[in-house]
Design an enzyme around this catalytic site. Structure first.
Site, PDB file in Angstrom:
ATOM      1  N   GLY A  26       0.815  -1.211   0.000  1.00 40.77           N
ATOM      2  CA  GLY A  26       0.000   0.000   0.000  1.00 40.77           C
ATOM      3  C   GLY A  26       0.843   1.252   0.000  1.00 40.77           C
ATOM      4  N   LYS A  27       0.189   2.370   0.197  1.00 37.92           N
ATOM      5  CA  LYS A  27       0.881   3.648   0.098  1.00 37.92           C
ATOM      6  C   LYS A  27       1.813   3.915   1.263  1.00 37.92           C
ATOM      7  CE  LYS A  27      -3.307   6.005   1.776  1.00 37.92           C
ATOM      8  NZ  LYS A  27      -4.233   4.889   1.563  1.00 37.92           N
ATOM      9  N   GLU A  28       1.553   3.303   2.433  1.00 35.15           N
ATOM     10  CA  GLU A  28       2.434   3.569   3.565  1.00 35.15           C
ATOM     11  C   GLU A  28       3.138   2.333   4.099  1.00 35.15           C
ATOM     12  OE1 GLU A  28      -1.160   2.108   5.650  1.00 35.15           O
ATOM     13  OE2 GLU A  28      -0.924   3.622   4.087  1.00 35.15           O
ATOM     14  N   ALA A  29       2.782   1.139   3.624  1.00 33.82           N
ATOM     15  CA  ALA A  29       3.380  -0.068   4.185  1.00 33.82           C
ATOM     16  C   ALA A  29       3.154  -1.266   3.273  1.00 33.82           C
ATOM     17  CB  ALA A  29       2.775  -0.353   5.564  1.00 33.82           C
ATOM     18  N   LYS A  44       3.141  -5.872   9.388  1.00 36.28           N
ATOM     19  CA  LYS A  44       3.048  -4.634   8.612  1.00 36.28           C
ATOM     20  C   LYS A  44       4.394  -3.925   8.683  1.00 36.28           C
ATOM     21  CE  LYS A  44      -0.046  -0.739   7.773  1.00 36.28           C
ATOM     22  NZ  LYS A  44      -1.364  -0.171   8.097  1.00 36.28           N
ATOM     23  N   ASP A 168      -9.007   7.887   6.932  1.00 31.64           N
ATOM     24  CA  ASP A 168      -8.767   7.385   5.571  1.00 31.64           C
ATOM     25  C   ASP A 168      -9.663   6.179   5.292  1.00 31.64           C
ATOM     26  OD1 ASP A 168      -7.432   7.374   3.065  1.00 31.64           O
ATOM     27  OD2 ASP A 168      -6.061   5.806   3.746  1.00 31.64           O
ATOM     28  N   ASN A 173     -10.182   0.004   3.069  1.00 31.75           N
ATOM     29  CA  ASN A 173      -9.700  -0.143   4.439  1.00 31.75           C
ATOM     30  C   ASN A 173     -10.705  -0.840   5.341  1.00 31.75           C
ATOM     31  OD1 ASN A 173      -7.302   1.161   3.806  1.00 31.75           O
ATOM     32  ND2 ASN A 173      -8.184   3.178   4.182  1.00 31.75           N
ATOM     33  N   ASP A 185      -5.971  -0.455   8.842  1.00 34.06           N
ATOM     34  CA  ASP A 185      -5.141   0.676   8.402  1.00 34.06           C
ATOM     35  C   ASP A 185      -5.422   1.947   9.200  1.00 34.06           C
ATOM     36  OD1 ASP A 185      -3.893  -0.896   6.564  1.00 34.06           O
ATOM     37  OD2 ASP A 185      -5.039  -0.188   4.834  1.00 34.06           O
TER      38      ASP A 185
END
Length: 285
Positions: A26-29, A44, A168, A173, A185
């Site tokens: 994903g965008k962060e992990a 994660k 978010d 999610n 998330d």
């Protein structure tokens, strides 16, 4: 598979026994399925801030308490130490939110701790033991859409009663197991009392779910739960048992065209980031 660098310390220390496969990027992990003894769980691994595709980080972190004035000054100066503090806050926020929300009765993955910056948590599965699908991947009947929308609005209320807003929340999610929706998330979880953008983020979360479930139960598109929930919260009258109608009369002061346009642009950027993540994952596979 080749062991990801972020998970090697956990293998070396015996915290996990094996890395099975990558589940999601994903965008962060990145999320990996790992084995601890006889149990499969999720690990994660957070991406470095330079690789992270999440926009408006400072806006989400507004209101979070640092460890002291020195940390706050460092973040304000955007020094190296400030970046390290901000990164640590981002990583620790999710596990703190998971414990806090689980205690409040919100359906979230059970956290198992953070080790070397890696979050271990429960693996959400369906009735067949397969990783549960995202809400957006499920074809719902109108009744299912109404039921799951009702459950998710209740979860949003419980989160707000615990002082948090997801920030978010969308069809990407939310996982659906045999008992319904599970919220995932949470590194960007917003402090409802300390963030000036709290209502905007609550409204976006609510409206994202309204749009998703409204594709299958169109009458949901006419609901206005965000304003109803927030008005009760501001009045100190919101409880997990609050009886909501989804109806709310907006005044002229409620319109915020700039905020709506900002949200549309942010949604576009985040959709592009998700698509890039999927394409990167396909190339790596």
């Amino acid at each position: 598979m080749k062991t990801p660098r972020g998970l090697q310390p956990l293998l070396d220390d015996g915290i996990i026994d094996a890395v099975m496969h990558r589940l999601q990027s994903g965008k962060e992990a990145e999320i990996f399925v790992v084995r601890r003894g006889d149990t499969l769980c999720c690990a994660k691994v957070y991406k470095d801030v330079q690789r992270r595709g999440f926009h408006r980080l400072a806006e989400y972190q507004e209101g979070r308490r640092g460890r002291g004035g020195r940390d706050a000054r460092a973040m304000k100066r955007r020094s190296k130490r400030g970046s390290e503090v901000q990164e640590s806050q981002w990583k620790n926020a999710e596990v703190s939110a998971l414990y806090r929300l689980a205690e409040a009765g919100v359906r979230v993955p059970e956290p198992m701790g953070v080790f070397d910056g890696v979050l271990l948590m429960e693996r959400i599965v369906d009735a067949d033991g397969v990783t549960a699908p995202q809400l957006g991947q499920v074809e719902m009947t109108p009744e299912q859409a109404r039921q799951w929308h009702r459950q998710l609005i209740g979860e949003i209320v419980r989160m707000l009663c615990a002082g948090l807003i997801h920030g978010d929340l969308s069809e990407y999610n939310v996982l659906v197991d045999s008992n319904g929706p599970v919220i995932i998330d949470l590194p960007q979880a917003v402090d409802a009392a300390g963030n000036n953008n709290a209502f905007r983020m609550l409204a976006r979360d609510v409206n994202n779910l309204r749009s998703t479930c409204g594709r299958f139960a169109p009458e949901l598109l006419e609901t206005r739960y965000a304003h109803e929930i927030w008005s009760l919260y501001e009045a100190g009258e919101l409880t997990p048992e609050a009886s909501l109608t989804g109806r709310f009369e907006l005044s002229e002061h409620d319109a915020d065209v700039d905020a709506v346009l900002d949200d549309i642009e942010e949604a576009r950027l985040e959709a592009e980031a998700r698509q890039r993540g999927r394409e990167d994952a396909e190339r790596e596979d």
